[in-house]
Design a protein around this motif. Structure first.
Motif, short mmCIF file in Angstrom:
data_model
loop_
_atom_site.label_atom_id
_atom_site.label_comp_id
_atom_site.label_asym_id
_atom_site.label_seq_id
_atom_site.Cartn_x
_atom_site.Cartn_y
_atom_site.Cartn_z
N PRO A 3 3.48 21.66 -39.52
CA PRO A 3 2.13 22.12 -39.13
C PRO A 3 1.32 21.01 -38.45
CG PRO A 3 2.65 22.93 -41.31
CD PRO A 3 3.76 22.00 -40.93
N ASN A 4 1.51 19.75 -38.92
CA ASN A 4 0.78 18.63 -38.29
C ASN A 4 1.15 18.52 -36.82
OD1 ASN A 4 -0.22 17.77 -40.83
ND2 ASN A 4 1.78 16.87 -41.25
N GLY A 5 2.45 18.59 -36.52
CA GLY A 5 2.92 18.48 -35.14
C GLY A 5 2.41 19.62 -34.29
N ALA A 6 2.49 20.84 -34.84
CA ALA A 6 2.05 22.02 -34.08
C ALA A 6 0.55 21.93 -33.77
CB ALA A 6 2.35 23.29 -34.88
N ILE A 7 -0.22 21.49 -34.76
CA ILE A 7 -1.68 21.38 -34.55
C ILE A 7 -1.97 20.29 -33.51
CG2 ILE A 7 -3.85 20.71 -35.67
CD1 ILE A 7 -2.84 22.24 -38.16
N ALA A 8 -1.24 19.16 -33.59
CA ALA A 8 -1.46 18.07 -32.63
C ALA A 8 -1.15 18.55 -31.20
CB ALA A 8 -0.59 16.87 -32.99
N VAL A 9 -0.04 19.28 -31.04
CA VAL A 9 0.33 19.79 -29.71
C VAL A 9 -0.74 20.77 -29.21
CG1 VAL A 9 2.00 21.26 -28.49
CG2 VAL A 9 2.81 19.43 -29.97
N ALA A 10 -1.19 21.67 -30.11
CA ALA A 10 -2.20 22.67 -29.71
C ALA A 10 -3.51 21.99 -29.32
CB ALA A 10 -2.43 23.64 -30.87
N VAL A 11 -3.92 21.00 -30.11
CA VAL A 11 -5.18 20.30 -29.80
C VAL A 11 -5.09 19.61 -28.44
CG1 VAL A 11 -6.63 18.33 -30.50
CG2 VAL A 11 -5.96 20.04 -32.19
#
Lengths: 247, 199
Positions: A3-11
């Motif tokens: 989830p951390n990676g996905a949120i970083a990519v989305a941001v």
């Protein structure tokens, strides 16, 4: 992917879109978003697009009403003190809504990427301070409590003849009683939990243990592919904006 | 600072912002009513201004994080929530005793609500206007877009139309929010206040 990676990519994708890239930059972002959808979310991407449309289409209709129907000019035309056209206003709405559609779609893609996790498991997997995780869980729990309190107070006030089921003047006058009843109900429940229930059941310690993430790494798995790709795309977009003649 | 009772009140404030703000957004009223929980969180922690500011800020941002899935515009107004928390801690908290006085002293109560609401509204309008213009081209999904449209029709530039719209709608909205928060603060059981004031 975490989830951390996905949120970083989305941001990063949303921030790049809001930086106002040129057509080339927008194309890169669309390809990146599409690749993320196809590889990470697969067939559920259609659900993300449908949800984004559900959120943005009513808003687009509202903006068309305001900009095309009422104002009838684009902001650039207003700034230049030109007569303006409804077509330019429509183009302005299309650009704003396209941007918003992308933002909502990216958020939904992240949500659907982890749809197999419960909210508790998702929060557990996040790299956040323990207090923030606890607060998130408590907020979600209290939103449910408030929803139940609204249902109960609403039914009770209808039974007492204070409110009616349909829209009425009585509802407008007495809706404040509903808000007050809901607040008192929620506060009483929260007080009861804090004073009696949680200490006896040791709830908060159990919650902290449940939220403790055994995996201490911030990023793992496919994060190591998506993060460099997104950062590379960011570099290309930002450099293209800084040196527009280079391409 | 963040004791368990305070965390519960932050979560309650966030849940209240989410519930009321979502209903108002869906029915397209030209007001927001999405910060009642933020203001109430600060009031519940009166007279401790520092705790009131940080807890109200946390309640505001927590509700933005949750509401963002329903209303994608809201998270961009994070700075407005910080401003509301700050004004509430510095200005509205001075009226906490008046809000809770029994019996209700109508004139000081009404005057405090009007002054605190108006100050909060003006600050919120100034902080929000650049976000409305630069990120959303002047029109968000709320009913206040009609006021922006009105000012644009009268020949105002986008920035001044958004600011004037904010200065028209925000003080009324924030006066209502301070009123609701003050009334809920009056109705809150004293037991909770005692728990909250224990640092």
């Amino acid at each position: 992917m975490t989830p951390n990676g996905a949120i970083a990519v989305a941001v990063m994708m949303i921030a790049l879109l809001l930086s106002g890239p040129g057509p080339g930059g927008v194309a890169i972002l669309l390809v990146l978003g599409l690749a993320f959808a196809v590889i990470e979310v697969r067939s559920a991407s259609l659900i993300a697009l449908r949800r984004a449309a559900t959120v943005v289409l009513p808003l687009a209709a509202f903006m068309v009403l305001v900009w095309v129907g009422i104002v009838g000019r684009a902001p650039s035309e207003i700034a230049a003190d030109m007569p303006g056209t409804r077509a330019a206003a429509l183009l302005h709405v299309a650009l704003i809504c396209g941007r918003l559609f992308f933002i909502v779609a990216v958020i939904q893609l992240v949500v659907l990427r982890f749809a197999h996790l419960t909210p508790l498991q998702f929060i557990r997997a996040l790299s956040l301070p323990a207090g923030a995780k606890r607060l998130l869980v408590l907020t979600l729990s209290l939103i449910e409590t408030l929803r139940h309190a609204i249902d109960r107070a609403h039914v009770a006030l209808i039974a007492a003849g204070t409110l009616t089921r349909r829209f009425s003047l009585r509802n407008v006058i007495h809706s404040w009683r509903l808000v007050q009843a809901v607040w008192l109900s929620a506060v009483t429940i929260a007080l009861g939990r804090m004073r009696d229930k949680w200490p006896v059941e040791n709830t908060l310690d159990l919650l902290d243990r449940a939220l403790e993430n055994s995996n201490r790494r911030l990023f793992a798995g496919n994060d190591r592919i998506w993060l460099p790709i997104t950062m590379g795309a960011a570099a290309v977009i930002l450099l293209a904006d800084l040196f527009p003649g280079a391409s | 600072m963040f004791t368990t009772p305070r965390l519960i009140v932050i979560a309650l404030g966030a849940a209240l912002n989410f519930s009321i703000g979502t209903i108002v957004y869906l029915v397209k009223l030209p007001i927001y009513l999405d910060s009642i929980g933020t203001i109430l969180t600060a009031l519940l922690l009166a007279p401790n201004r520092k705790a009131a500011f940080f807890c109200a800020w946390a309640a505001g941002w927590m509700s933005l994080a949750v509401s963002g899935l329903v209303n994608p515009f809201l998270p961009w107004f994070a700075a407005t929530d910080v401003a509301i928390a700050l004004v509430t801690a510095l200005v509205t908290l001075r009226a906490a005793d008046i809000f809770r006085a029994r019996p209700l002293r109508a004139v000081p109560f009404a005057a405090s609500v009007l002054v605190c609401g108006a100050v909060t509204g003006v600050v919120a309008a100034i902080v929000s206007a650049p976000v409305v213009v630069y990120l959303f081209g002047g029109v968000t999904g709320s009913g206040s877009a009609f006021i922006v449209a009105f000012f644009l029709k009268t020949g105002q530039q986008l920035m001044s139309a958004a600011l004037l719209s904010g200065l028209t709608a925000d003080p009324i909205d924030k006066i209502l929010q301070v009123l609701f928060a003050a009334l809920l603060y009056r109705a809150t059981p004293g037991d909770l206040l005692v728990m909250l004031r224990k640092a």
